[in-house]
Scaffold this active site. Structure first.
Site, PDB file in Angstrom:
ATOM      1  N   CYS B  85       0.827  -1.206   0.000  1.00  0.00           N
ATOM      2  CA  CYS B  85       0.000   0.000   0.000  1.00  0.00           C
ATOM      3  C   CYS B  85       0.870   1.268   0.000  1.00  0.00           C
ATOM      4  O   CYS B  85       1.516   1.563  -0.982  1.00  0.00           O
ATOM      5  CB  CYS B  85      -0.974  -0.048   1.185  1.00  0.00           C
ATOM      6  SG  CYS B  85      -2.320   1.116   1.041  1.00  0.00           S
ATOM      7  N   HIS B 194      -3.520  -5.602   0.917  1.00  0.00           N
ATOM      8  CA  HIS B 194      -2.818  -5.857   2.185  1.00  0.00           C
ATOM      9  C   HIS B 194      -2.753  -7.352   2.495  1.00  0.00           C
ATOM     10  O   HIS B 194      -3.709  -7.896   3.045  1.00  0.00           O
ATOM     11  CB  HIS B 194      -3.561  -5.148   3.329  1.00  0.00           C
ATOM     12  CG  HIS B 194      -3.384  -3.668   3.324  1.00  0.00           C
ATOM     13  ND1 HIS B 194      -2.424  -3.041   4.082  1.00  0.00           N
ATOM     14  CD2 HIS B 194      -4.044  -2.694   2.663  1.00  0.00           C
ATOM     15  CE1 HIS B 194      -2.500  -1.725   3.892  1.00  0.00           C
ATOM     16  NE2 HIS B 194      -3.481  -1.488   3.032  1.00  0.00           N
ATOM     17  N   GLU B 196      -1.132  -8.727   4.889  1.00  0.00           N
ATOM     18  CA  GLU B 196      -1.149  -8.948   6.344  1.00  0.00           C
ATOM     19  C   GLU B 196      -2.573  -8.938   6.898  1.00  0.00           C
ATOM     20  O   GLU B 196      -2.838  -9.522   7.941  1.00  0.00           O
ATOM     21  CB  GLU B 196      -0.274  -7.891   7.050  1.00  0.00           C
ATOM     22  CG  GLU B 196      -0.895  -6.523   7.253  1.00  0.00           C
ATOM     23  CD  GLU B 196      -0.888  -5.644   6.002  1.00  0.00           C
ATOM     24  OE1 GLU B 196      -0.613  -6.160   4.903  1.00  0.00           O
ATOM     25  OE2 GLU B 196      -1.191  -4.441   6.117  1.00  0.00           O
TER      26      GLU B 196
END
Lengths: 81, 222
Positions: B85, B194, B196
């Site tokens: 990002c 993302h 994660e």
């Protein structure tokens, strides 16, 4: 000697500027049907201490290339006032 | 040891730490950008957030900090560098990856789960996926519209450097539906989604976990 610098940064021609499009549409909606090709740009103002206008412009150009402008999507113009 | 690089305004640093340390069980530590010494690290993640408040351009100021010279040296040595990002925006603005991320065509900040098509399955981060596979991750950005000039786009396409493309509808107006790109050597990846936030079932999906596992495998194989 302090030189007044003005840098205009704008999106490269042909690259969609969604902010300008939105404003243009709203102007049209408000009845200004005669408005087209609305555009936006950013202006950076600063004072640069340099011996001459030419030197000041050189610093400004270096700053543009180093950080102020992203050459992939933006063009710029420098004016020493 | 994997470093997670923090700039003022990074806000996904702890999420990435959790994915690395608790989920895929590897050694990782937070690195503040002023520390500058990255020499002991095997890999690096530049997490998402709003470094320097997104002032000037998203990622622009962080991209010019001295620590980025160290990041470039790591990349040159073949160590894996992942930009997520805002990290992707930083990698592009620093010149480590081609192109730039412009404002979403909708002018809105978009936060939602998206489908991604895996376009490259050979890089240090994507080799545990299969080309053509559809995976799910979340995006959260206002400036994710990938753009580059025609020559760069051809170079990316011809050399298999587009890592992921948005499936279904393109959320932000990215050129060629691009969601992530890799460098020529395949050890630097930048992407807007993302991983994660998609590394544990409790978060809504775990398709992002393989990206970190691939990174660890790559480090072990070097």
């Amino acid at each position: 000697m302090e030189q007044d610098i003005e840098i205009i940064v704008k999106l490269k021609e042909g690259l969609l500027n969604p902010e300008a499009k939105t404003i243009e549409r709203s102007l049209n909606l408000l009845g200004y049907k005669n408005v087209s090709q609305f555009d936006t740009e950013r202006v950076f103002l600063m004072k640069v201490d340099a011996p001459s206008a030419k030197e000041a412009e050189k610093y400004a150009d270096e700053m543009c290339r180093r950080i102020l402008v992203n050459p992939v999507i933006e063009d710029y113009t420098i004016m020493v006032k | 040891m994997i470093g997670v690089l923090q700039f003022p305004g990074s806000n996904c640093d702890l999420d990435v730490m959790r994915a690395l340390v608790d989920v895929v069980k590897t050694d990782a530590k937070l690195i503040f950008f002023k520390d500058q010494d990255l020499s002991g690290l095997d890999g690096l993640v530049i997490p998402g957030g709003f470094s320097y408040g997104d002032h000037l351009r998203a990622g622009a100021i962080a991209a010019k900090m001295p620590v980025m010279e160290e990041v470039k040296a790591m990349a040159k040595e073949g160590k894996p560098v992942l930009g997520i990002c805002n990290g992707f925006q930083i990698l592009c603005d620093s010149g480590l990856l081609p192109g730039a991320l412009a404002k979403n065509t909708s002018m809105k900040f978009i936060c939602k789960w998206v489908e991604l098509g895996v376009a490259n399955d050979t890089s240090a981060f994507t080799n545990l996926y299969a080309k053509g596979e559809t995976i799910r991750m979340s995006i959260a950005h206002g400036e994710g519209r990938y753009f580059c000039d025609d020559a760069s786009l051809r170079e990316l396409q011809d050399n298999d450097r587009i890592a992921f493309r948005y499936g279904g509808s393109n959320p932000n107006g990215s050129l060629d539906d691009i969601a992530g790109v890799v460098n020529r050597e395949g050890n630097v990846l930048g992407l807007m989604p993302h991983p994660e936030r998609a590394s544990e079932e409790i978060l809504g999906g775990e398709d992002g976990r393989k990206m970190f596992e691939a990174m660890i495998d790559y480090i072990k194989s070097r």
